[in-house]
Design a protein around this motif. Sequence first.
Motif, PDB file in Angstrom:
ATOM      1  N   ALA A 297       0.825  -1.211   0.000  1.00 27.57           N
ATOM      2  CA  ALA A 297       0.000   0.000   0.000  1.00 27.57           C
ATOM      3  C   ALA A 297       0.858   1.259   0.000  1.00 27.57           C
ATOM      4  N   ALA A 298       1.960   1.253   0.767  1.00 28.50           N
ATOM      5  CA  ALA A 298       2.842   2.424   0.804  1.00 28.50           C
ATOM      6  C   ALA A 298       3.485   2.671  -0.554  1.00 28.50           C
ATOM      7  N   LEU A 299       3.886   1.589  -1.228  1.00 29.27           N
ATOM      8  CA  LEU A 299       4.461   1.730  -2.570  1.00 29.27           C
ATOM      9  C   LEU A 299       3.426   2.286  -3.536  1.00 29.27           C
ATOM     10  N   GLU A 300       2.198   1.765  -3.499  1.00 24.10           N
ATOM     11  CA  GLU A 300       1.144   2.244  -4.393  1.00 24.10           C
ATOM     12  C   GLU A 300       0.853   3.721  -4.163  1.00 24.10           C
ATOM     13  N   GLU A 301       0.837   4.120  -2.901  1.00 23.32           N
ATOM     14  CA  GLU A 301       0.549   5.525  -2.603  1.00 23.32           C
ATOM     15  C   GLU A 301       1.619   6.433  -3.176  1.00 23.32           C
ATOM     16  N   ARG A 302       2.884   6.023  -3.079  1.00 26.85           N
ATOM     17  CA  ARG A 302       3.976   6.848  -3.610  1.00 26.85           C
ATOM     18  C   ARG A 302       3.950   6.882  -5.131  1.00 26.85           C
ATOM     19  N   LEU A 303       3.692   5.734  -5.758  1.00 28.39           N
ATOM     20  CA  LEU A 303       3.581   5.708  -7.214  1.00 28.39           C
ATOM     21  C   LEU A 303       2.449   6.603  -7.685  1.00 28.39           C
ATOM     22  N   GLY A 304       1.334   6.563  -6.971  1.00 25.88           N
ATOM     23  CA  GLY A 304       0.200   7.408  -7.335  1.00 25.88           C
ATOM     24  C   GLY A 304       0.547   8.879  -7.287  1.00 25.88           C
ATOM     25  N   ARG A 305       1.255   9.284  -6.227  1.00 26.03           N
ATOM     26  CA  ARG A 305       1.644  10.700  -6.124  1.00 26.03           C
ATOM     27  C   ARG A 305       2.586  11.090  -7.253  1.00 26.03           C
ATOM     28  N   PHE A 306       3.505  10.180  -7.591  1.00 23.11           N
ATOM     29  CA  PHE A 306       4.416  10.493  -8.700  1.00 23.11           C
ATOM     30  C   PHE A 306       3.662  10.624 -10.011  1.00 23.11           C
TER      31      PHE A 306
END
Length: 678
Positions: A297-306
């Motif tokens: 989930a943390a990885l997905e959230e960061r990818l989404g922001r990018f």
Amino acid sequence: MTDTDTTPLAALMHSGLKLTKSDAADAILGLASVADGLDMRETADRLRDTEQQLQSDTFNLIVMGRFKNGKSTLLNALLGGTTTEVDLAGHKGPMVVDDLPATATLTGVTYAEDPYVKVWSFDGQSDRWPLSRYLRESILDTDQEQSEERFRNIREFEMGFPAKLCQAGVTVFDSPGLDEHPTRTQVTRDATKRCDAAIVVYSTHALMGENEMMDAANLVASGTRVFTVVNLWGDRAVDDRLKGYVWNRYVRDHQGGPAWDPNKDPSSRDIYFVNAKQGRDARYEQDGAGAAESGLAALEERLGRFLIRDRRYVHLTKYVTQADGQALAIEQHIHQRRKAAETDQAKLSEAYELIAPRLAEIGTRPAKLPPIIERFRAEAESTLRSSFTATVAEIRRDLPEHLETLELTSTQGLVASTLKPFQQKKIAREISKAISDFVSGRIARWEGEDVPGVLRPVLERLSTEVENEIKTIGHQFDQIHFTLTGWEVDAEAAPIVGRTERILSAIPHVLLGDVAGAVAGGAGGWRGAVGSAAGAFGAGFVLTALGVSPLAPIFLPAALAASLVLGVWGGGRGLEGRAKKKLMQDADERMLEPLPEEMAPRIEATLRESFAQVQTILTGEVSALIEEERRNIEEMVELNRRDHAERERMTVALDEAAAAFNGHRLALQKSLIRAREV
């Protein structure tokens, strides 16, 4: 395998899509409507094309890393959650996973309600497979030779799959493992040129080898945004010892950053620790808590922001800037027509007669482009042929030494006088493959390094000459307007500059092709894209022209092995040396020596086709530019000939068009401000 709730990454993408595009798209269409009202058909069409490009934005995300690091498992986790039920025949995700290296070649996944797979060959043909066949047949064989034979003509797989992430505008690529096979490694490295971001997956069972680190460093150097994922195997926990090792290895040793201390957050350097298997299972079981616990989930959230804030802002900036440059012609035409309404009728009529020959001469300018393009095509062909000939000469020079130092496994413990036919064939195949790998590798290096160096200066000089021709046309129109009405161009707002950039961008776009052209047409403009075009033109050029794929030997081992039937397998020492010498001579005479002449017509044909497309697009664009300016001048003359009342009415209409223009242009600029705040 479907769920009712979108994944966090897909949700972020959907919300960002609406926030960053809506206002800009409406403003661009509003500007197109103003252009329609002024009978600026070409400008209106270009603005609508720009709006379509803005709306069709797709992000390319590749998952890569050493073989068996868990790439496909992580990708299945990211693709978790579909819009419709999909039968995966027991698989947890569309990517094939196995305890041995499984990914044969590149697979790109885009959104489709009904799953499908297209198998693209190196000759541009495609074959449609059902998803069930892909799941069954896309996996590597345990035998390397069988894999090469089965996948030798497959360039890549294109998959349509109802993943919510892809529905949000992301194309994801599953790549072959690095360091498992040199040609598959090259396929992966080439694919990164298409991608906006890369997830490099490492594994705690063999963490951050030197080759892996160099691949990551090369990605950063090429401008690709890199996200680092450490895949946790088994019950491996994320503790300070693991964090410290990864930080020092990656940040300190390979990025020149500070050493680790416990107060540092690895995510500040886009480093994430994920149990890919746990995250995949959680996604397919709709277990949000499990996805968070796994680190997914943390990885997905960061990818989404990018993807929303960084990459989408760059994309929006590109097309807003492009539309703004196109819109300048609208503002200029409004000012020119106002000036015509104010100009004395007799004076303008006299001036129009004076400029008629100049206007006719401008109409002939597009005919000057084909000879320019042909001259640079011939130069590109000559330099490319010379460069390839020199490369083949170097291969012929270096091959004997390469073979001399090569240790064969197939001759160990064998005696020449007792060799069985199957043993002879095995030795012949090993030597033949070594020769073909060496030749293919050197040609691939030529394509990747020498071809860009040869073509880039040619393309740059071609673009400069075309640029000068377009600017000459612009200056001639400026002089015509000054003669007609006394109107003088505002150097800072001259639309010819924006049009020049757009027209010149056609050159690298054509040479890059449909897929890569969208990546190359970035905010850097045509000058930056020329280098990418030169590099992409070389990728796979010779191997494809020869009718083989980078995964297949450039020689057929069976054909070379035929030369060993007689005169090699006799008694005495030196079996290995005799076999190497015979096959090397055969390869040199039958393949290498005639190769430059055999390639010459193919190089010529490829360049002629590419430059012919460039010529068609450039002459069409320049002709359209001239036609719109000519029609504008006719509108000015017609306006000037009207009676006073009619001119007053049309001036009011121009004022209304100017007000609408300013409103839409302001909205366009505000969309960038909103994008920063997403």
